[in-house]
Design a protein around this motif. Sequence first.
Motif, PDB file in Angstrom:
ATOM      1  N   VAL A 166      -2.532  17.980 -22.774  1.00  0.00           N
ATOM      2  CA  VAL A 166      -2.333  17.464 -24.142  1.00  0.00           C
ATOM      3  C   VAL A 166      -2.580  18.578 -25.165  1.00  0.00           C
ATOM      4  O   VAL A 166      -3.106  19.635 -24.837  1.00  0.00           O
ATOM      5  CB  VAL A 166      -3.261  16.257 -24.442  1.00  0.00           C
ATOM      6  CG1 VAL A 166      -2.921  15.077 -23.551  1.00  0.00           C
ATOM      7  CG2 VAL A 166      -4.729  16.643 -24.334  1.00  0.00           C
ATOM      8  N   LEU A 167      -2.219  18.296 -26.409  1.00  0.00           N
ATOM      9  CA  LEU A 167      -2.475  19.259 -27.482  1.00  0.00           C
ATOM     10  C   LEU A 167      -3.943  19.165 -27.897  1.00  0.00           C
ATOM     11  O   LEU A 167      -4.450  18.068 -28.161  1.00  0.00           O
ATOM     12  CB  LEU A 167      -1.615  18.942 -28.699  1.00  0.00           C
ATOM     13  CG  LEU A 167      -0.164  19.421 -28.707  1.00  0.00           C
ATOM     14  CD1 LEU A 167       0.518  18.955 -29.983  1.00  0.00           C
ATOM     15  CD2 LEU A 167      -0.068  20.927 -28.586  1.00  0.00           C
ATOM     16  N   LEU A 168      -4.581  20.314 -28.012  1.00  0.00           N
ATOM     17  CA  LEU A 168      -5.993  20.347 -28.373  1.00  0.00           C
ATOM     18  C   LEU A 168      -6.231  19.664 -29.724  1.00  0.00           C
ATOM     19  O   LEU A 168      -7.188  18.904 -29.900  1.00  0.00           O
ATOM     20  CB  LEU A 168      -6.469  21.808 -28.414  1.00  0.00           C
ATOM     21  CG  LEU A 168      -7.935  22.036 -28.710  1.00  0.00           C
ATOM     22  CD1 LEU A 168      -8.815  21.333 -27.679  1.00  0.00           C
ATOM     23  CD2 LEU A 168      -8.258  23.527 -28.742  1.00  0.00           C
ATOM     24  N   ALA A 169      -5.329  19.911 -30.685  1.00  0.00           N
ATOM     25  CA  ALA A 169      -5.503  19.327 -32.028  1.00  0.00           C
ATOM     26  C   ALA A 169      -5.472  17.799 -31.952  1.00  0.00           C
ATOM     27  O   ALA A 169      -6.250  17.119 -32.645  1.00  0.00           O
ATOM     28  CB  ALA A 169      -4.403  19.837 -32.956  1.00  0.00           C
ATOM     29  N   ASP A 170      -4.610  17.247 -31.108  1.00  0.00           N
ATOM     30  CA  ASP A 170      -4.539  15.780 -30.958  1.00  0.00           C
ATOM     31  C   ASP A 170      -5.827  15.253 -30.321  1.00  0.00           C
ATOM     32  O   ASP A 170      -6.370  14.223 -30.726  1.00  0.00           O
ATOM     33  CB  ASP A 170      -3.340  15.380 -30.081  1.00  0.00           C
ATOM     34  CG  ASP A 170      -2.013  15.672 -30.763  1.00  0.00           C
ATOM     35  OD1 ASP A 170      -2.022  15.943 -31.974  1.00  0.00           O
ATOM     36  OD2 ASP A 170      -0.977  15.637 -30.075  1.00  0.00           O
TER      37      ASP A 170
END
Length: 289
Positions: A166-170
Amino acid sequence: MQVIRAPRFSGFCGGVKRAWTIALRTRAVTEGPVYLSGELINNGPAMHELEERGLSVLRVIDGEVPAVPGTLVMRAHGESPVTFARAQELGLPIVDATCGIVRAVQQKAKALEESGWQVILYGHHDHPEARATIAYTQHGLIVDSLAEAEALTSFERIAALAQTTVLLADYDQICEVLKTKTSELANHGQICAWTRMAQEEAAALALECSVVVVVGGRGSSNTRRLVDVASEHVPTYLVETVEELEPGWFQASSVVGVCAGASTREGDVASVMARLETLGQEMNVRTAE
Ligand code: SF4
């Protein structure tokens, strides 16, 4: 037209390379059928190649392993403990191609729950890695979105984990919501370093280009995240194979960035690069005429 490839993190990651090698080596040294517990990796053309090379996909769901007469290779995303136990009951020889990073997250999920934490994993409900990881807990939950995190009840202690792609920011946003659901949040999320660096490269590449082509499987989570990252900057197109490239996406003046998911074969990236180079030459000739 100029074509630039993401320099380091495009194509097979370490976990996929290992699973691919294990599957083919098992096929080469095994008498009788060899089965994969599911799609070994999320890439249609690559899976087609494995089937052509004599590996059959069983598509095991929730531990329902059929009684097949052959060896079972567990895929890179991992499988649930129930699937391993069922295969053992059936007496099937097992070859485990689970990526070591995924295996570490599974073990962490189990250990955290046994220590009294409510395990909550940010990932996709239908993704085999997320499903297999949470299957190592009794009461662990998957949340797929901020809305799902917000709808959770409260827990005494929450241990947050992440699907590795997954995206770290998400994931960070999900953790902010989880903080409101408990007085004690332990953040154990581990985004795979390859995935993270591939996303960083895709973003940097997009800043240098006028259009980006991502080569990879449509069902691949890490590939789709590359599309998300690059499309924040420039028009971005996902192709599984070279045949899907549309000349209309490019102009003679285009600077085209090419990156690839972790389950994309080198041959698929090379074919896309070669086709883009040819398209560029054709456009340059037409512009000169
Ligand atoms: S992307 Fe990372 S976690 Fe997933 S298989 Fe590759 S190395 Fe393993």
